[in-house]
Structure formats: structure tokens, C-alpha cells
Design an enzyme around this catalytic site. Structure first.
Site, PDB file in Angstrom:
ATOM      1  CG  ASP A   1       1.712   4.778   4.951  1.00 29.97           C
ATOM      2  OD1 ASP A   1       1.166   3.676   5.150  1.00 29.97           O
ATOM      3  OD2 ASP A   1       2.881   5.021   5.288  1.00 29.97           O
TER       4      ASP A   1
ATOM      5  CG  HIS B   1      -0.164   0.102   2.532  1.00 33.63           C
ATOM      6  ND1 HIS B   1       0.549  -0.958   3.039  1.00 33.63           N
ATOM      7  CD2 HIS B   1       0.007   1.124   3.410  1.00 33.63           C
ATOM      8  CE1 HIS B   1       1.117  -0.604   4.189  1.00 33.63           C
ATOM      9  NE2 HIS B   1       0.809   0.664   4.432  1.00 33.63           N
TER      10      HIS B   1
ATOM     11  CG  HIS C   1       5.084   0.943   2.901  1.00 37.14           C
ATOM     12  ND1 HIS C   1       4.421   2.065   2.460  1.00 37.14           N
ATOM     13  CD2 HIS C   1       4.581   0.684   4.127  1.00 37.14           C
ATOM     14  CE1 HIS C   1       3.578   2.467   3.370  1.00 37.14           C
ATOM     15  NE2 HIS C   1       3.638   1.647   4.408  1.00 37.14           N
TER      16      HIS C   1
END
Ligand code: SIN
Length: 286
Positions: free
Chosen positions: A107, A105, A262
């Protein structure tokens, strides 16, 4: 030709992204040149890592604020005296297949202005496992065919927190023992971002969809969107677009959510892991 760094040392970690920075103590106020060089390394490598830092929450806050105001933190309870720090914790006895940040994803991409950067500081680290992986959205874009690039540049995608923080999201169904997360219907809201975004500082383009928060292509049904999104997610996660960071106590990572995804690996059952996380506010993807 790139200019040499004078106040820090910068050692790239992988061909795609990531560099370790040494020669700086983040608990002390950063001089302007050191800050400018760290900022340059951040833009060049998309994610930067520091080792052996001894930071109190106020030090992490001060470092974060050098880059801009704090980002907005939703749903996850923050530290009592530090409303911009969340503790990302998994206890040794939590043998769940589900961990915080365990799916690729970017953030809070469901926000109108998602955070430009996230800063994560390792406080308690398992003896092995619990690495964080990063994938370059720049490389995901640059390796597409010209035809698909042209198609994607005309598209927008719908993002929402609903799969995680929504009324029926994963955090509404499953409680993490050690983190207080208040999922509710506000997480079901949707908004749109371009599928390809241009980084406001580097000018480079990147693929800006992710499997957690991207729901569909705007104007398409979810079923119609799935094949294209599945392709883009698999493409963006190609191993040669990634780097992987092995944590130690006192390590700090700072990543650029505008051009990276990440994932927190959940492979350390029986050991405790705790990080403090702050974000820097970003702008509306364009
Ligand atoms: C996150 O996704 O913010 C957490 C990453 C990690 O714990 O490694």
C-alpha cells in the site's frame, strides 16, 4: 522457542504468512497483554485475521490507533465523518475487469513513509470469491541467491503513483462507479526506496518492489529495469510465498506493508463487496 500466547489463540493459515486469531472482541478496549500478543502475532505472521467482529467505524479507528497514528490517505475519498476510513466497494452490477487493489502491491509505496499496516474490515461479502491474497517479501528475499542478494542490496528503486493515481493513470482513465478517486498530476511525482528493506521491528530483510508503484531501478532506464523487475515480481508472487484469505461479513485483516504484497481478487461479478479500510503510519524504508 516461541512463547505461548495466553490471551488469544493463533492458528497459522499457511507456511508463508498469515494467521487467524480468535478469543478477542475488537469492539471492546484491548488490555495491554492482549494488545502485546496481537502485535507479536502480527510481527510473526505478517498478516493476521479475526472472524465474527461487530465493529462500528469508531471501533475500527480505535483498534487502528492502538498501533500508531493513522497513515496518510491520498486520492481516494474517505467516509464523510471518518477522514481516515475509505470504503472499498464494488457493486453487483460493476462487471468491470478492473477492481480496487486488483494488482499485487504494497500500500502507497510511492509515499516517503508508506503505511506500516493496513486494516480491512468486511462489511458486505460475496457468497464466493473476492478473497485477498498476500505474498511474503521476506521469503522472496531469503530464497534469492547470495549473488543476487548482494546486487540488490546496492540498489534503490523509483516508486510513483503515476500508473494508478497520476494524470494518465488507470483511475484517471477509468472511473470506478462506487468509489470516488481523484487522480491528478500530483500522482506523477517520484521518489526512491531501497530495493531490499530491513523491517524496523523484526530486523528481517524483504524485497520491497511491486508492479503497481515501482517504476524503475534508480539510475537505470525503464527498459533496462524491466527484466530485473519482471523477475522480482514473478519471484515474489510464487504460490508457496502466499496465503489466501476467504472473507465473511465481520472478518478483519491486518497486514504489514513493510514485508508483504497483497492483491484483491476480482472473481465475484454479480455480487456486492464492501470493506472499510484504515492504515497505520509507517517510517521511511531503510
Ligand atoms: C487494498 O488493496 O487495499 C484492497 C484489498 C481488498 O479489497 O481485498
Amino acid at each position: 522457542m516461541t512463547t505461548a500466547y495466553e490471551t488469544i489463540r493463533v492458528r497459522p493459515l499457511a507456511g508463508a504468512c498469515g494467521a487467524e486469531i480468535s478469543g478477542v472482541d475488537l469492539a471492546r478496549p484491548l488490555g495491554n497483554q492482549a494488545f502485546a500478543e496481537i502485535h507479536r502475532a502480527f510481527l510473526e505472521h505478517s498478516v493476521i485475521f479475526f472472524r465474527d467482529q461487530d465493529l462500528k467505524p469508531a471501533d475500527q479507528e480505535a483498534f487502528t490507533l492502538r498501533f500508531g497514528p493513522f497513515g496518510q490517505t491520498d486520492y481516494v475519498k474517505t467516509l464523510p465523518d471518518h477522514p481516515n476510513i475509505i470504503a472499498v466497494i464494488k457493486e453487483a452490477e460493476e462487471r468491470t475487469p478492473f477492481n480496487f487493489g486488483g494488482v499485487w502491491h504494497s500500500d502507497f509505496s510511492y509515499q516517503d513513509r508508506p503505511p506500516m499496516a493496513t486494516i480491512l474490515y468486511g462489511r458486505d461479502v460475496p457468497p464466493y470469491g473476492g478473497d485477498t491474497m498476500f505474498a511474503s517479501g521476506y521469503l522472496a528475499y531469503e530464497t534469492l541467491s547470495d549473488g543476487l542478494k548482494r546486487t540488490l542490496e546496492g540498489l534503490r528503486a523509483v516508486h510513483s503513483a503515476r500508473r494508478s493515481y497520476g494524470s494518465k493513470g488507470s483511475y484517471a482513465k477509468r472511473r470506478l462507479k462506487s468509489m470516488e478517486i481523484a487522480a491528478d498530476e500530483s500522482g506523477d511525482a517520484e521518489l526512491e526506496h531501497p530495493v531490499i528493506r530491513t523491517h524496523p521491528e523484526t530486523g528481517r530483510k524483504s524485497v520491497f518492489v511491486n508492479p503497481v508503484y515501482t517504476i524503475r531501478i534508480a539510475g537505470w532506464t525503464e527498459a533496462e529495469s524491466k527484466p530485473l523487475l519482471d523477475f522480482l515480481h514473478a519471484h515474489a508472487q510464487r504460490p508457496e510465498f502466499t496465503c489466501r484469505f476467504r472473507w465473511a461479513k465481520g472478518s478483519l485483516a491486518m497486514w504489514d506493508n513493510r514485508c508483504l504484497q497483497h492483491l484483491a481478487l476480482n472473481d465475484y461479478h454479480g455480487f456486492r463487496r464492501e470493506h472499510h479500510r484504515t492504515t497505520v503510519a509507517g517510517d521511511r524504508p531503510a
